[in-house]
Design an enzyme around this catalytic site. Structure first.
Site, PDB file in Angstrom:
ATOM      1  N   GLN A   1       0.840  -1.198   0.000  1.00 56.09           N
ATOM      2  CA  GLN A   1       0.000   0.000   0.000  1.00 56.09           C
ATOM      3  C   GLN A   1       0.874   1.246   0.000  1.00 56.09           C
ATOM      4  OE1 GLN A   1      -3.132   0.453  -0.371  1.00 56.09           O
ATOM      5  NE2 GLN A   1      -4.078  -1.536   0.022  1.00 56.09           N
TER       6      GLN A   1
ATOM      7  N   CYS B   1     -10.651  -0.339  -3.654  1.00 50.13           N
ATOM      8  CA  CYS B   1      -9.941   0.861  -4.096  1.00 50.13           C
ATOM      9  C   CYS B   1     -10.561   1.428  -5.366  1.00 50.13           C
ATOM     10  CB  CYS B   1      -8.457   0.569  -4.322  1.00 50.13           C
ATOM     11  SG  CYS B   1      -8.140  -0.673  -5.597  1.00 50.13           S
TER      12      CYS B   1
ATOM     13  N   ASP C   1     -10.179  -8.280  -1.020  1.00 49.91           N
ATOM     14  CA  ASP C   1      -9.492  -7.017  -1.333  1.00 49.91           C
ATOM     15  C   ASP C   1      -9.032  -7.078  -2.792  1.00 49.91           C
ATOM     16  OD1 ASP C   1      -8.152  -4.632  -1.288  1.00 49.91           O
ATOM     17  OD2 ASP C   1      -6.507  -5.318  -0.008  1.00 49.91           O
TER      18      ASP C   1
ATOM     19  N   TYR D   1      -7.593 -12.664  -2.556  1.00 51.74           N
ATOM     20  CA  TYR D   1      -6.740 -11.623  -3.144  1.00 51.74           C
ATOM     21  C   TYR D   1      -5.756 -11.157  -2.057  1.00 51.74           C
ATOM     22  CZ  TYR D   1     -10.779 -11.370  -6.325  1.00 51.74           C
ATOM     23  OH  TYR D   1     -11.821 -11.663  -7.188  1.00 51.74           O
TER      24      TYR D   1
ATOM     25  N   GLU E   1      -3.781 -16.264  -3.025  1.00 51.13           N
ATOM     26  CA  GLU E   1      -3.168 -15.206  -3.842  1.00 51.13           C
ATOM     27  C   GLU E   1      -2.645 -15.799  -5.152  1.00 51.13           C
ATOM     28  OE1 GLU E   1      -1.585 -12.121  -5.675  1.00 51.13           O
ATOM     29  OE2 GLU E   1      -2.919 -11.980  -3.943  1.00 51.13           O
TER      30      GLU E   1
END
Length: 516
Positions: A280, A452, A378, A307, A330
């Site tokens: 991030q 996001c 996410d 994710y 992932e």
């Protein structure tokens, strides 16, 4: 809206402000010793400069899209209306840090060795805008950019020329670590060290031009390393890329100088990040989001983190909520190394079954949802994969399938599918509490969606709610990217149709019943 004064140097935010849905239409007045909200009728027509960008690169640089009211993106009006319409009247928004917030930046290097350009593409073009004193960057990123500029000039390093596919240095990635336990917490951000990755236009470290790469790395370390006048650099890495497309990184990475491991402390745990891992950009805001997220996960839950990247969210929940199990899924295999290093520093009190799987969560999500009480998603900006949306909308049928599968003991047959076997082979498992074989095959009762991409989230949210399988319980917004029209959203969904809140008359009746 309230205003909280903090002490910081002029290049940093002099205050942070918090906005909630109930005060979203109130503008921010200039700071005073005892700030108070200003009635809308008394606000002057000009925007308040206290939350202005004041950046010389604005309009030419594509990084920021609006200059004023950094504390309150215009998109908040849409967010407040959307969540109110879908049953959340107490949507909150945390403005976080307004300047110097970006701790991770990827910058193109163009121009010439005598006049290098280090910055971002101008909107809609491949023309580079030089941004030597970016207001969004952590000050140490700006300082490292200037040191790199000196090195390019003094050593005659050739920036990349796209049309000719020549030159040496294509891009640079800079990441600031604020993890330094020898410093008080308040000083760690100010003293962050910069990990520099040089994206070199060659196949590997043995290609022609390697001597220039080593010379530039040594220059950065000599003038910014621990023995320099100002210790600025954490480490220097190289990435090798010869592709003519717009992909920044190649597949080959090399650690050249400085510390090998890059650490952060977020969500209550130490996190290791490889330069190839996703991290991030706004470290402080991400920590704030994680602390908020933790409140919505019951103690001793079984959690599926989809994710997951390096597993930061799932591992922070394992440590702070004493989860009985956490499985991180992932698709990027590069995240595995970071996960393995992070679990080595988990608190000794963590006693969970924790697994990381190199797999695509969109392929038969049934495997990852079953056996979990809470699922955390996410996804990238584009939102959820259609197959995962369908699985969540049909969660009731998945639950029936899970119970049937458990009773008939056919799960072993399902796990013979090749992609399932590959996922198991690529997994990492730790924990002193292996799950019993006869654990009930539950499905999630809580869904936590971190987004996001606001537009994709709205579509995903409406799709989930249309099925009546979920209702929206809580929503929070975070100002991860001040100066843009992007917000980060944390939304909490619960199973079943939305519960109606009792009206005023019913509340009074309930109160009287309690008294009697």
């Amino acid at each position: 809206m309230t205003l909280r004064l903090v002490s910081a140097p002029p290049s940093f935010s002099l205050f942070t402000c918090r906005s909630t849905a109930s005060t979203a239409s109130t503008a921010l007045p200039p700071p005073t010793p005892t700030p108070t909200p200003v009635p809308a009728s008394s606000i002057p027509p000009s925007p308040p400069l206290t939350c202005a960008l004041h950046c010389p690169h604005f309009q030419s640089c594509s990084g920021c899209t609006h200059e004023f009211n950094l504390h309150r993106p215009v998109i908040l009006d849409d967010a407040n209306d959307f969540f109110r319409k879908h049953g959340v009247s107490d949507f909150t928004f945390d403005t976080c840090k307004l300047w110097g917030w970006r701790c991770r930046a990827k910058l193109a290097v163009r121009g010439s060795s005598t006049e290098p350009l280090i910055g971002l593409y101008e909107e809609g073009t491949h023309n580079i805008v030089d941004i030597p004193q970016c207001k969004a960057h952590h000050p140490n990123i700006n300082a490292a950019v200037e040191l790199l500029r000196r090195g390019i000039t003094e050593l005659g390093i050739g920036p990349y020329i796209e049309d000719e596919v020549t030159g040496d240095l294509r891009y640079v990635q800079m990441a600031v670590t604020t993890y330094n336990t020898s410093l008080p917490a308040a000083e760690r951000y100010m003293n962050g060290k910069v990990q520099i990755t040089l994206v070199w236009n060659s196949r590997n470290e043995n290609s022609p031009g390697a001597d220039k790469l080593n010379a530039l790395a040594n220059f950065l370390w000599k003038n910014g390393g621990p023995r320099s006048r100002v210790h600025l650099i954490h480490s220097v890495w190289a990435n090798f890329q010869t592709s003519t497309n717009n992909i920044i990184f190649g597949n080959r990475w090399r650690h050249l100088l400085g510390e090998r491991d890059f650490w952060e402390h977020v969500g209550g745990i130490d996190v290791s990040l490889e330069p190839s891992s996703f991290g991030q950009a706004n470290t402080r805001a991400f920590d704030t989001l994680l602390r908020k997220l933790q409140k919505y996960v019951p103690y001793e839950s079984a959690v599926a983190d989809l994710y997951a990247g390096a597993g930061v969210i799932g591992l922070s929940l394992a440590a702070t909520r004493k989860c009985r199990s956490v499985k991180c899924i992932e698709i990027n295999k590069e995240s595995k190394a970071s996960f393995e290093k992070t679990i080595e520093r988990l608190p000794s009190t963590v006693d969970s079954s924790i697994t990381w799987h190199h797999a695509d969560a969109s392929k038969e999500p049934f495997l990852w949802l079953v056996g979990s009480d809470v699922v955390v998603i996410d996804p990238p900006r584009k939102g959820l994969d259609a197959s995962l949306i369908d699985a969540l909308k049909n969660i009731s049928s998945i639950e029936r399938k899970a119970l049937s599968s458990s009773e008939s003991s056919n799960s072993s047959q399902e796990e013979k599918r090749p992609w399932v076997l590959r996922a198991k082979e690529a997994s990492v498992q730790i924990g002193s509490k292996p799950l019993p074989a006869n654990i009930p095959q539950s499905v999630p009762q809580t869904l936590i969606y971190i987004s996001c991409g606001w537009e994709s989230f709205k579509e995903d949210c409406k799709s989930l709610l249309s099925s009546k399988a979920w209702y929206l319980e809580k929503a929070h917004g975070f100002n991860f990217f001040p100066g843009t029209q992007s917000i980060e959203v944390l939304a909490v969904f619960k199973r079943g149709p939305q519960k109606k809140k009792p009206g005023k008359k019913k509340k009074k009746h309930l109160q009287r019943a309690v008294k009697h």
